[in-house]
Design a protein around this motif. Structure first.
Motif, PDB file in Angstrom:
ATOM      1  N   GLU A 150      38.828  40.748  14.345  1.00  0.00           N
ATOM      2  CA  GLU A 150      38.470  42.179  13.421  1.00  0.00           C
ATOM      3  C   GLU A 150      38.112  42.043  12.082  1.00  0.00           C
ATOM      4  OE1 GLU A 150      40.998  45.394  14.209  1.00  0.00           O
ATOM      5  OE2 GLU A 150      41.158  44.990  16.311  1.00  0.00           O
ATOM      6  N   ASN A 151      38.019  40.856  11.624  1.00  0.00           N
ATOM      7  CA  ASN A 151      37.447  40.326  10.406  1.00  0.00           C
ATOM      8  C   ASN A 151      36.211  39.878  10.280  1.00  0.00           C
ATOM      9  OD1 ASN A 151      40.244  41.029   9.288  1.00  0.00           O
ATOM     10  ND2 ASN A 151      40.866  39.160  10.112  1.00  0.00           N
ATOM     11  N   TRP A 152      35.329  39.823   9.067  1.00  0.00           N
ATOM     12  CA  TRP A 152      34.135  39.366   8.695  1.00  0.00           C
ATOM     13  C   TRP A 152      34.240  38.151   7.938  1.00  0.00           C
ATOM     14  CZ3 TRP A 152      29.708  40.943  11.599  1.00  0.00           C
ATOM     15  CH2 TRP A 152      30.329  42.111  12.329  1.00  0.00           C
ATOM     16  N   ARG A 153      33.713  37.042   7.896  1.00  0.00           N
ATOM     17  CA  ARG A 153      33.579  35.900   7.044  1.00  0.00           C
ATOM     18  C   ARG A 153      32.092  35.470   6.678  1.00  0.00           C
ATOM     19  NH1 ARG A 153      36.155  30.449   9.276  1.00  0.00           N
ATOM     20  NH2 ARG A 153      34.063  30.151  10.063  1.00  0.00           N
ATOM     21  N   ARG A 154      32.080  35.155   5.490  1.00  0.00           N
ATOM     22  CA  ARG A 154      30.610  34.675   5.069  1.00  0.00           C
ATOM     23  C   ARG A 154      30.135  33.516   5.925  1.00  0.00           C
ATOM     24  NH1 ARG A 154      28.234  30.975   1.871  1.00  0.00           N
ATOM     25  NH2 ARG A 154      26.338  31.603   0.730  1.00  0.00           N
ATOM     26  N   ALA A 155      29.014  33.513   6.522  1.00  0.00           N
ATOM     27  CA  ALA A 155      28.460  32.283   7.401  1.00  0.00           C
ATOM     28  C   ALA A 155      27.362  31.834   6.778  1.00  0.00           C
ATOM     29  CB  ALA A 155      27.901  33.297   8.922  1.00  0.00           C
ATOM     30  N   GLY A 156      26.338  32.326   6.060  1.00  0.00           N
ATOM     31  CA  GLY A 156      25.154  31.907   5.260  1.00  0.00           C
ATOM     32  C   GLY A 156      24.732  32.956   4.495  1.00  0.00           C
ATOM     33  N   THR A 157      23.409  32.693   4.217  1.00  0.00           N
ATOM     34  CA  THR A 157      22.573  33.567   3.468  1.00  0.00           C
ATOM     35  C   THR A 157      21.076  33.870   3.892  1.00  0.00           C
ATOM     36  OG1 THR A 157      21.569  31.939   1.858  1.00  0.00           O
ATOM     37  CG2 THR A 157      23.913  32.719   1.243  1.00  0.00           C
ATOM     38  N   VAL A 158      20.663  35.118   3.492  1.00  0.00           N
ATOM     39  CA  VAL A 158      19.135  35.194   4.119  1.00  0.00           C
ATOM     40  C   VAL A 158      18.142  34.101   3.436  1.00  0.00           C
ATOM     41  CG1 VAL A 158      17.144  36.890   4.034  1.00  0.00           C
ATOM     42  CG2 VAL A 158      19.597  37.722   4.393  1.00  0.00           C
ATOM     43  N   LEU A 159      17.342  33.555   4.260  1.00  0.00           N
ATOM     44  CA  LEU A 159      16.418  32.597   3.687  1.00  0.00           C
ATOM     45  C   LEU A 159      15.019  33.305   3.828  1.00  0.00           C
ATOM     46  CD1 LEU A 159      16.033  29.444   3.117  1.00  0.00           C
ATOM     47  CD2 LEU A 159      15.146  29.195   5.578  1.00  0.00           C
ATOM     48  N   SER A 160      14.487  33.996   4.855  1.00  0.00           N
ATOM     49  CA  SER A 160      13.381  34.774   4.619  1.00  0.00           C
ATOM     50  C   SER A 160      13.775  36.012   5.806  1.00  0.00           C
ATOM     51  CB  SER A 160      12.335  34.044   5.431  1.00  0.00           C
ATOM     52  OG  SER A 160      12.186  33.435   6.770  1.00  0.00           O
ATOM     53  N   ALA A 161      13.063  37.143   5.673  1.00  0.00           N
ATOM     54  CA  ALA A 161      13.321  38.312   6.228  1.00  0.00           C
ATOM     55  C   ALA A 161      12.013  39.106   6.558  1.00  0.00           C
ATOM     56  CB  ALA A 161      14.222  39.202   5.494  1.00  0.00           C
ATOM     57  N   TRP A 162      12.160  39.933   7.654  1.00  0.00           N
ATOM     58  CA  TRP A 162      11.356  40.793   8.160  1.00  0.00           C
ATOM     59  C   TRP A 162      11.808  42.145   8.550  1.00  0.00           C
ATOM     60  CZ3 TRP A 162      11.143  43.111  13.041  1.00  0.00           C
ATOM     61  CH2 TRP A 162      10.123  43.875  13.423  1.00  0.00           C
ATOM     62  N   GLN A 163      11.236  43.315   8.208  1.00  0.00           N
ATOM     63  CA  GLN A 163      11.650  44.451   8.601  1.00  0.00           C
ATOM     64  C   GLN A 163      10.753  45.478   8.931  1.00  0.00           C
ATOM     65  OE1 GLN A 163      14.255  44.489   4.514  1.00  0.00           O
ATOM     66  NE2 GLN A 163      15.392  46.123   5.814  1.00  0.00           N
ATOM     67  N   GLN A 164      11.026  46.327   9.900  1.00  0.00           N
ATOM     68  CA  GLN A 164      10.081  47.527  10.227  1.00  0.00           C
ATOM     69  C   GLN A 164      11.042  48.497  10.860  1.00  0.00           C
ATOM     70  OE1 GLN A 164       6.433  46.531  12.510  1.00  0.00           O
ATOM     71  NE2 GLN A 164       7.123  48.024  14.107  1.00  0.00           N
ATOM     72  N   GLY A 165      11.168  49.681   9.927  1.00  0.00           N
ATOM     73  CA  GLY A 165      12.172  50.654  10.278  1.00  0.00           C
ATOM     74  C   GLY A 165      13.672  50.030  10.194  1.00  0.00           C
ATOM     75  N   GLU A 166      14.348  50.438  11.133  1.00  0.00           N
ATOM     76  CA  GLU A 166      15.645  49.856  11.292  1.00  0.00           C
ATOM     77  C   GLU A 166      15.733  48.480  11.830  1.00  0.00           C
ATOM     78  OE1 GLU A 166      18.296  52.570  13.197  1.00  0.00           O
ATOM     79  OE2 GLU A 166      18.211  54.189  11.503  1.00  0.00           O
TER      80      GLU A 166
END
Length: 300
Positions: free
Chosen positions: A245-261
């Motif tokens: 039920e928990n969340w833990r840091r796993a990494g960071t965004v290297l590169s990203a693409w988005q279109q709408g949601e």
């Protein structure tokens, strides 16, 4: 939805920088600085590669092209401020000129079904064209680097964000200044993309890169995540993984693409990650991301 066009599309790229090496010792000098093997590159050939510091951490990942009398490195523009002085540092001892020449060149992505057929009619077998060069980067995907005065091919135009998504989908690394000094080349999968030679001899950071291969010292790799998000994604933004039920840091965004949601990104994560792990972008609690299969086999 991100899909490969049914015919070739030209993507003008404004975020690429071009670094030039000229002079009689250009290949010998660069051979001692980068992970790929210049001795295997004839004029018209190209390779993915990395430029490391003395500890084996990346200043830059890049595409290297051999134009014959000139070598070109195509890199993310944000890397140049820190990387170029490091690349030039020892050039004073060689017959080599190293300089940023972005103002003299145009950089494009080209992608789409039938690209290889189109290229066979437009470009000779050595990939040299109009004083520039075509760099194959994945099946039906290529970079085209042309002199400023050259006329680009007459193809439908696409946008830079779409090209970024295609590169992520192909599992190709594109690091930015935020990650300089963070990763060894294997963490960006350069070994799986023929971007590292383990037989070429010494280069900057070579001992660390070799140790990661032969002693199994590297426990991380670059993965592709895809899913949904409502807000903008920033480079270096934290990625969290669900643990119960928990969340833990796993990494960071290297590169990203988005279109709408819809979104897709690359991130360096632990190699033993459960393929069914659920992820989210920190600060975007409703976002959900899942691991995607890489289009190549991860090797040590």
């Amino acid at each position: 939805m991100l899909t490969l066009s049914s015919s070739p599309v030209l993507y003008p790229l404004s975020d690429r920088a071009v670094i030039s090496l000229t002079g009689a010792d250009r290949a010998k000098y660069l051979q001692g600085q980068v992970t790929c093997d210049l001795d295997t590159l004839a004029p018209g050939d190209a390779s993915l590669g990395g430029h490391c510091d003395s500890k084996g951490k990346l200043w830059a990942s890049f595409w290297l092209a051999n134009l014959g009398e000139q070598l070109l490195l195509v890199v993310n523009q944000s890397l140049v401020e820190r990387q170029l002085p490091e690349l030039k540092k020892f050039a004073v001892f060689a017959n080599t000129d190293v300089e940023e020449v972005s103002a003299d060149w145009q950089v494009f992505g080209i992608a789409g079904e039938g690209l290889s057929h189109w290229l066979s009619h437009e470009i000779d077998g050595d990939n040299l064209w109009q004083g520039g060069i075509l760099i194959p980067v994945a099946a039906e995907h290529a970079l085209l680097v042309l002199p400023k005065e050259a006329t680009p091919p007459e193809l439908p135009l696409g946008d830079e964000q779409q090209w970024r998504g295609l590169m992520i989908h192909a599992g190709l690394p594109d690091m930015s200044a935020e990650h300089q000094g963070d990763y060894i080349p294997q963490m960006l999968n350069l070994q799986a993309l023929n971007g590292i030679s383990f037989t070429k001899g010494c280069y900057m950071g070579q001992e660390t890169v070799a140790r990661a291969k032969y002693r199994g010292a590297n426990k991380k790799a670059m993965f592709v995540l895809a899913g949904s998000c409502n807000d903008d994604i920033a480079i270096n933004q934290d990625i969290e993984m669900q643990l119960g039920e928990n969340w833990r840091r796993a990494g960071t965004v290297l590169s990203a693409w988005q279109q709408g949601e819809e979104c897709m990104l690359t991130s360096v994560l632990n190699k033993d990650m459960d393929p069914d792990t659920l992820f989210r972008i920190k600060g975007q609690d409703d976002s959900r991301l899942a691991l995607q299969p890489l289009p190549y086999e991860l090797i040590d």
